[in-house]
Design an enzyme around this catalytic site. Sequence first.
Site, PDB file in Angstrom:
ATOM      1  N   SER A  50      15.169  84.972  18.765  1.00 23.88           N
ATOM      2  CA  SER A  50      14.593  85.690  19.893  1.00 23.88           C
ATOM      3  C   SER A  50      14.534  84.741  21.076  1.00 23.88           C
ATOM      4  O   SER A  50      14.682  83.532  20.932  1.00 23.88           O
ATOM      5  CB  SER A  50      13.184  86.206  19.557  1.00 23.88           C
ATOM      6  N   VAL A 101       4.977  77.961   3.902  1.00 22.33           N
ATOM      7  CA  VAL A 101       5.016  78.447   2.521  1.00 22.33           C
ATOM      8  C   VAL A 101       5.350  77.293   1.583  1.00 22.33           C
ATOM      9  O   VAL A 101       6.281  76.526   1.850  1.00 22.33           O
ATOM     10  CB  VAL A 101       6.073  79.562   2.344  1.00 22.33           C
ATOM     11  N   ASP A 102       4.604  77.172   0.511  1.00 23.81           N
ATOM     12  CA  ASP A 102       4.892  76.158  -0.504  1.00 23.81           C
ATOM     13  C   ASP A 102       5.080  76.814  -1.868  1.00 23.81           C
ATOM     14  O   ASP A 102       4.435  77.824  -2.179  1.00 23.81           O
ATOM     15  CB  ASP A 102       3.766  75.127  -0.579  1.00 23.81           C
ATOM     16  N   ASP A 141       6.826  74.935   8.535  1.00 24.88           N
ATOM     17  CA  ASP A 141       6.673  75.123   7.089  1.00 24.88           C
ATOM     18  C   ASP A 141       5.304  75.733   6.778  1.00 24.88           C
ATOM     19  O   ASP A 141       4.277  75.059   6.838  1.00 24.88           O
ATOM     20  CB  ASP A 141       6.835  73.774   6.386  1.00 24.88           C
TER      21      ASP A 141
END
Length: 713
Positions: free
Chosen positions: A211, A286-287, A284
């Site tokens: 975007s 998300v783990d 980051d």
Amino acid sequence: MCRYRILFTININDRKKQLPDDCCYLAFNMKKSLNLVTILVLFFCSSSAQTINPKNIEIVRDSFGVPHIFAKTDAEVAYGLAWAHAEDDFKSLQDVVLPAKGLTGKVQGKAGAAADYAFALFRCMEITEAKWNTLTPAFLKLIDGYVQGINAYAKAHPNEVLHKKIFPITAKEYIASSVLALTAFNGADKVLMGIFNNVIETDPELNKKGSNAMAVHPNKTTTGEAFLLINAHQPNTGSQAFYEAHINSEEGLNVHGGLLAGGPCILHGVNENLGWAHTVNYVDRVDVFQLEMNPANATQYKFDGEWIDLEEKTITLRIKGIPVAVKRKIYWSKYGATMKNKQGFFSIRLGANMDIRALEQWYYMDKAKNFTEFYAAIKDQRLSMFNITYADKYDTIFYVNNGLVPVRNPAPQYNWKSTLPGNTSQTLWTAFRKFNELPQYVNPKNGYVFNTNHSSFFATDAANNLKAEQFPATDGWETWQNNRSIRVLQQLPADKLDYASFRKIKFDKQLPAVLQYPHNIDTLFLLSETAYPLYASLIQTLKSWDKQGTADSKGAAVFLLSYLHLAKKLGAGAARTLTTAEAVETYAYVYDYMMKHFNRTDLALGDIQKLVRGDKEWPLWGFPDLLSPQWTANYKDGKLKSVGGDGLIMFIRFTKDALPQIETVNMYGASAKKGNKHFDDQVEMYIQQKTKRMTLKKEEVYGKAERVYHPGE
């Protein structure tokens, strides 16, 4: 405070009379009169209970079919917005809430069942129930109004309902659906697929579909106005396509912009004083943790030296075309949602399914009157992701890489870009970076901020950019440039920017001389045409190409087919340089494709790529990572059709003493219903990269109205 009141009397034999869902039945007194049994119903209702009269709401459709909603209260406006959006794309509104009903599989088949599974796995309803009291009364009224509107539309149009058990929907089901949507947006859907396919270790995809957003300070413009570009690149159709609307209440809403299906207010746009744009960010968030399982007990995992039972639940998936329900087990560990594959048990942890207030934040962003109020609306971090680029009439521009970023253990043995050990509290993060710890800029000296899904550390000029080393490496902030970011910087003047040039930046179709795609594909441009006579014309066409993605460009046609082929071949693996053999094989693919489908190779981009709406098609410019982009899918006879790209484009100019000047264009039109005259009436404007003028001024909206009506009329 709560109060008792007599609501109404009903005939006991009138089974069609529905009692409000948000009222608690306390007592009733039955008595006979004229052989009729009536019930005097006593309810205990909260002060937020409301029954909205659609006669208090006016939907004003302009000449392009864009809805402008006017009412006294925010809740009434939300009712009208739900109704108007349903008139234009009721299917997408239903798609959003299907998972909360466990009906996505029943309506969409096997692919839809994945959404039902994810809704249960990430405990979207449970978190909604647990966090319900964190929502403000004003926002709850808004949501109640929105839900009433969509339920009313469903009741009035039963033939459009996808499944008989969808409606009525409740406010909690609606909010839980938004939790799932944000969880997927944050990347959990890709992680799920990776675990399901036994492929956990993947490098990030740097070439995002992207975007654009840009804010320019009045000191940087030739007119002394602040400029704002709002340009999210979303799918062209469906629940993730932007819908344009204007909402205006006497309680402080007057905002025009875009929303996705299910949005009860504007998600990015402009009000009387300020505006903002979102772009997807890739910090980051998300783990993934691999659990250490007990050899003696298949559902126990080790945590800090102790064996702990996984929480286990069996869910039922109902799938279209499958006569019997499918049972699946879902798991939960200390880390969160847990799945099993051939490699073991893996848990997914992220902030998106720990909060339910994202829509509430957008509501208060809509109502902000200045930067102080806007900043107050976003600093509580109810929204788990998205860059925010901002401008206002008071000489403030702003950018923040926003997100729920975990505070992670910096010990060197933990690689937060990979799968983590799920057996120790040392990897179990429990807090997020505070808002003032996120990369952000307020009025940088050079006078502009922008984002094209690239690094926060290239958000303005070199002298004013933040430095990556100022932020913890464990946060995983983006560090890359892309073709679009390079092109923005190349086009910005050293002195002041005029409005025509500002628009030209957005509509640019030029790649930079040095390509910024993750893999080095320069080998395509270095082959000798004399060494490969069969592909000589294609090689020469690409080597002489000016790297513009216009519809009449033959070089762009060769490049697009090469790009699509290499995207599949190279994937999202570690960046590398294309070999000579791979370059030759790519030209062979392009040659075979063109000859098979078109029986010639001197094709322009517009011969292959089309904008398709209904049974019409138009030659189309653009390809991934241009400022005017497209991404495509197979269409017919070898032709490709755009399935995503610019979507809604908005240009805003702010002056101190007047309402903002707004220009917009939507890729197709206001309505997704084939046969509606606004189904494709903006296509020609979009192709020519022109815009339509919009306004927040009520008198002007009514003065140019094509139709004015109440919901239900």
